[in-house]
Motif scaffolding. Sequence first.
Motif, PDB file in Angstrom:
ATOM      1  N   PRO A 300     -14.244 -43.238  32.458  1.00 23.23           N
ATOM      2  CA  PRO A 300     -14.850 -43.895  34.814  1.00 23.23           C
ATOM      3  C   PRO A 300     -16.314 -43.708  35.058  1.00 23.23           C
ATOM      4  O   PRO A 300     -17.288 -42.338  35.123  1.00 23.23           O
ATOM      5  CB  PRO A 300     -14.263 -41.691  35.168  1.00 23.23           C
ATOM      6  N   PHE A 301     -16.766 -44.397  34.773  1.00 17.48           N
ATOM      7  CA  PHE A 301     -18.279 -45.132  34.587  1.00 17.48           C
ATOM      8  C   PHE A 301     -18.590 -44.598  36.525  1.00 17.48           C
ATOM      9  O   PHE A 301     -18.285 -44.397  37.188  1.00 17.48           O
ATOM     10  CB  PHE A 301     -18.663 -46.374  34.888  1.00 17.48           C
ATOM     11  N   THR A 302     -20.438 -43.769  36.300  1.00 18.24           N
ATOM     12  CA  THR A 302     -20.684 -43.221  37.813  1.00 18.24           C
ATOM     13  C   THR A 302     -20.904 -44.346  38.432  1.00 18.24           C
ATOM     14  O   THR A 302     -20.681 -44.296  39.848  1.00 18.24           O
ATOM     15  CB  THR A 302     -21.594 -42.274  37.432  1.00 18.24           C
ATOM     16  N   VAL A 334     -14.845 -44.409  40.543  1.00 20.64           N
ATOM     17  CA  VAL A 334     -13.478 -43.822  39.723  1.00 20.64           C
ATOM     18  C   VAL A 334     -13.957 -42.169  39.193  1.00 20.64           C
ATOM     19  O   VAL A 334     -15.200 -42.217  39.383  1.00 20.64           O
ATOM     20  CB  VAL A 334     -13.312 -44.633  38.440  1.00 20.64           C
ATOM     21  N   THR A 335     -13.126 -41.049  39.078  1.00 22.21           N
ATOM     22  CA  THR A 335     -13.388 -40.476  38.511  1.00 22.21           C
ATOM     23  C   THR A 335     -12.188 -39.791  37.179  1.00 22.21           C
ATOM     24  O   THR A 335     -11.675 -40.543  36.918  1.00 22.21           O
ATOM     25  CB  THR A 335     -13.040 -39.173  39.622  1.00 22.21           C
ATOM     26  N   PRO A 336     -13.620 -39.360  36.152  1.00 25.11           N
ATOM     27  CA  PRO A 336     -12.502 -38.866  35.430  1.00 25.11           C
ATOM     28  C   PRO A 336     -10.914 -37.991  35.549  1.00 25.11           C
ATOM     29  O   PRO A 336     -10.622 -37.298  36.022  1.00 25.11           O
ATOM     30  CB  PRO A 336     -13.323 -37.442  34.315  1.00 25.11           C
ATOM     31  N   GLY A 337      -9.685 -38.790  34.625  1.00 22.86           N
ATOM     32  CA  GLY A 337      -8.522 -38.648  34.854  1.00 22.86           C
ATOM     33  C   GLY A 337      -7.787 -39.188  36.084  1.00 22.86           C
ATOM     34  O   GLY A 337      -6.208 -39.329  36.432  1.00 22.86           O
ATOM     35  N   GLY A 338      -8.623 -39.750  37.063  1.00 22.31           N
ATOM     36  CA  GLY A 338      -7.467 -40.208  38.001  1.00 22.31           C
ATOM     37  C   GLY A 338      -7.023 -42.011  37.736  1.00 22.31           C
ATOM     38  O   GLY A 338      -7.429 -42.701  36.889  1.00 22.31           O
ATOM     39  N   THR A 339      -6.067 -41.630  38.923  1.00 17.74           N
ATOM     40  CA  THR A 339      -5.632 -43.665  38.946  1.00 17.74           C
ATOM     41  C   THR A 339      -6.185 -44.189  40.280  1.00 17.74           C
ATOM     42  O   THR A 339      -6.226 -43.117  41.635  1.00 17.74           O
ATOM     43  CB  THR A 339      -4.235 -42.799  39.021  1.00 17.74           C
TER      44      THR A 339
END
Length: 437
Positions: A300-302, A334-339
């Motif tokens: 999840p790159f910022t 994107v955020t960590p763990g998101g779809t």
Amino acid sequence: MRPFSRIRRPSLRSQRGGILIEVMFAALALAAVSTAVFSGVEGAVKTATKNRVRSIAATLAEQDQERMRSFKATALSNFRETRTVTVGGVPYTVTSSTQWLRDSSGTISCTNDSSAASYLKLVSTVTPVDGRTGSPVTSTSLLTPPNGAFAPGQGTLAVLVTDRAGNPRPGLTVNLTGPSTALSDTTNEAGCAVFPMVPAATHTVTVAATGLVDRSGSSNISDSVDVVDGATTLDTIELEVPSTINVSFATKVLSADPVPAAARAASVANPNLPSPGRKSTTLSSWPASSNTISFATLYPFTGGYGTFAGDCAANDPTTYDANYYTANAGLVAVTPGGTFNVTVRVPAVNLAVKNSSGVLLQNARVFVTPLDSGCGSTYPTQLTNASGALPSPGYPFGRYFICADGNNRRAFATVNNFTAAGTATTTLTLSTSGVCA
């Protein structure tokens, strides 16, 4: 004068009842006193037992400190050991570990410079198996390796493991392999694992981190590092919970509204990905109506990902318009763990196929071949509809060679598909003898 009233004496039953009540109160009072006494005795016994167990645990911790101090410095590097010691029938778990420090202030040696880690922090933690001390007993001390502990041709490797924000990831197992080297350590509270006194050569670093991926999106986390002689080499590894992007497609035919479309490949791009800066998925077959291509285990790159149809650099719409994503869908934060779901444009290649008499031709064969390097082979053949057009005209951005044939006549053209609105209508009049393939 009134006669004196008769004085009534209590009956024997009443006297007995009073005595019984007094006896009951006395018994209750005695029971309360006894309970208090017994509770006090029990509490004192428990406290004494707990203090004795903690005293034994503290003694074992000090003994373990002396035991480790008797080892050679080379044996204490990245030392980890857990054993059981039984005293008075009570088993105790003794955990021994070491940690390299920069100096006596306790600074973690996780930097990249010309100095070496100079102190070893020895940690002994003792816990009764039945947990009677309440909390573990820990003893620590510092040990200075003697002169000559670091031999010529050796250096220190510091591995720093963080999340995408630079926060440390403690408690991860880091393995180091190289020439005559096979070591393991656990990242500390600073996210650091230090390997001193290793050969100055190329080593492989692996990290065991279930549920995390590195910047390439791989869960098999491995890195190659060159250790420098007489210095500390820093290797930083970022790990995060992966994200998922589901890419769908839409096309817009001339002035009509966009409609769902299909694509045989899709890509997600970020400049921090390994070369060529994108990840692509190409389907072995694809439907004629619409479909979705998913990318799981993405780091999840910022800065997020640019998403598009196709699998080559020429399919990237920013090749033709650097500001493409300001006006069109496709840039996904994107955020960590998101779809995350996104629908991207596959621009329409608009054709009008006619026979030699200039009449729109149905069921003419149309072959579409990418002309850009690395963009795959010819797409599946389509047959024109009653309007002489492609029933599924959406193709990724790029240049294409178009060949149409029918009734042993053919025509061809080169088309630049560079804008989200698609191409202007290209007319192919089948006037040349032959077929496309």
